[in-house]
Design a protein around this motif. Structure first.
Motif, PDB file in Angstrom:
ATOM      1  N   ALA A 159       0.823  -1.213   0.000  1.00 20.25           N
ATOM      2  CA  ALA A 159       0.000   0.000   0.000  1.00 20.25           C
ATOM      3  C   ALA A 159       0.858   1.264   0.000  1.00 20.25           C
ATOM      4  O   ALA A 159       0.543   2.230  -0.696  1.00 20.25           O
ATOM      5  N   ARG A 160       1.944   1.271   0.769  1.00 19.80           N
ATOM      6  CA  ARG A 160       2.838   2.433   0.791  1.00 19.80           C
ATOM      7  C   ARG A 160       3.433   2.728  -0.579  1.00 19.80           C
ATOM      8  O   ARG A 160       3.764   3.868  -0.894  1.00 19.80           O
ATOM      9  N   ALA A 161       3.574   1.680  -1.385  1.00 22.97           N
ATOM     10  CA  ALA A 161       4.121   1.845  -2.733  1.00 22.97           C
ATOM     11  C   ALA A 161       3.061   2.343  -3.715  1.00 22.97           C
ATOM     12  O   ALA A 161       3.348   2.547  -4.891  1.00 22.97           O
ATOM     13  N   GLY A 162       1.830   2.540  -3.226  1.00 22.30           N
ATOM     14  CA  GLY A 162       0.781   3.101  -4.069  1.00 22.30           C
ATOM     15  C   GLY A 162      -0.116   2.094  -4.764  1.00 22.30           C
ATOM     16  O   GLY A 162      -0.961   2.468  -5.573  1.00 22.30           O
ATOM     17  N   HIS A 163       0.045   0.822  -4.435  1.00 21.14           N
ATOM     18  CA  HIS A 163      -0.798  -0.206  -5.038  1.00 21.14           C
ATOM     19  C   HIS A 163      -2.036  -0.443  -4.186  1.00 21.14           C
ATOM     20  O   HIS A 163      -1.996  -0.291  -2.974  1.00 21.14           O
ATOM     21  N   ARG A 164      -3.122  -0.819  -4.830  1.00 23.37           N
ATOM     22  CA  ARG A 164      -4.292  -1.288  -4.096  1.00 23.37           C
ATOM     23  C   ARG A 164      -4.038  -2.750  -3.753  1.00 23.37           C
ATOM     24  O   ARG A 164      -3.595  -3.509  -4.608  1.00 23.37           O
ATOM     25  N   VAL A 165      -4.295  -3.138  -2.516  1.00 22.75           N
ATOM     26  CA  VAL A 165      -3.980  -4.510  -2.101  1.00 22.75           C
ATOM     27  C   VAL A 165      -5.075  -5.068  -1.192  1.00 22.75           C
ATOM     28  O   VAL A 165      -5.607  -4.365  -0.347  1.00 22.75           O
ATOM     29  N   ILE A 166      -5.409  -6.322  -1.446  1.00 26.32           N
ATOM     30  CA  ILE A 166      -6.292  -7.088  -0.568  1.00 26.32           C
ATOM     31  C   ILE A 166      -5.537  -8.350  -0.213  1.00 26.32           C
ATOM     32  O   ILE A 166      -4.930  -8.981  -1.087  1.00 26.32           O
ATOM     33  N   THR A 167      -5.566  -8.732   1.058  1.00 28.55           N
ATOM     34  CA  THR A 167      -4.929  -9.980   1.461  1.00 28.55           C
ATOM     35  C   THR A 167      -5.983 -10.980   1.914  1.00 28.55           C
ATOM     36  O   THR A 167      -7.035 -10.608   2.427  1.00 28.55           O
ATOM     37  N   PHE A 168      -5.673 -12.240   1.683  1.00 33.26           N
ATOM     38  CA  PHE A 168      -6.532 -13.352   2.085  1.00 33.26           C
ATOM     39  C   PHE A 168      -5.661 -14.364   2.821  1.00 33.26           C
ATOM     40  O   PHE A 168      -4.450 -14.396   2.623  1.00 33.26           O
TER      41      PHE A 168
END
Length: 159
Positions: free
Chosen positions: A63-72
């Motif tokens: 997220a800090r790198a600017g990507h949208r992220v979801i973890t499972f």
């Protein structure tokens, strides 16, 4: 019910999974396989990891790198999200990173479903380098060995 966490630019946008911190080490990125040319500079990333501390670290770094992220944390959650059985804040990911050994199955099952729904790039993450490389070649996906650090977490997404 199951919840997922979406992070964009370091801000959690939907409550869900744990966000603990963990120290991670290692900086070797393994062989690259089946890279997809249409992945954007800041792709939407789904990351499947059952280690809660590592999951929190991954969320924060990505997220800090600017990507949208979801973890499972499991095959079941990820498969349900990919097939629409579980609501997520966004659609299908451009990049799917999956641990190979998960409590309810293997990354192989996730990869099968991800291909059905046309995920653009799939990466296997494993602590067993030899098996991970063999699996990645067999499944024609990229491989990233554990242990992970900031550099190889982001490097795997940016390829």
């Amino acid at each position: 019910g199951r919840k997922v966490r979406l992070r964009v630019g370091g801000v959690a946008e939907e409550g869900g999974g744990p966000g603990g911190q963990a120290a991670v080490a290692g900086d070797v990125v393994g062989p690259r396989h089946a890279l997809h040319p249409l992945v954007h500079a800041n792709p939407f990333v789904w990351w499947v990891e059952d280690d809660l501390g590592l999951r929190g670290t991954i969320e924060e770094v990505v997220a800090r790198a600017g990507h949208r992220v979801i973890t499972f944390g499991s095959v079941g959650e990820t498969s349900d999200a990919l097939t629409g059985k579980m609501r997520t804040p966004t659609g299908i990911p451009e990049v799917l990173m999956t641990d190979f050994g998960l409590p309810d199955g293997t990354g192989r099952e996730i990869i099968r479903v991800a291909r059905i729904v046309h995920v653009q790039r799939i990466v296997v993450v494993s602590g067993d380098d030899e098996s991970g490389i063999i699996i990645a070649r067999e499944l024609e996906v990229q491989f990233v060995p554990k242990p992970l650090n900031n550099q190889n977490i982001l490097g795997a997404i940016a390829l």
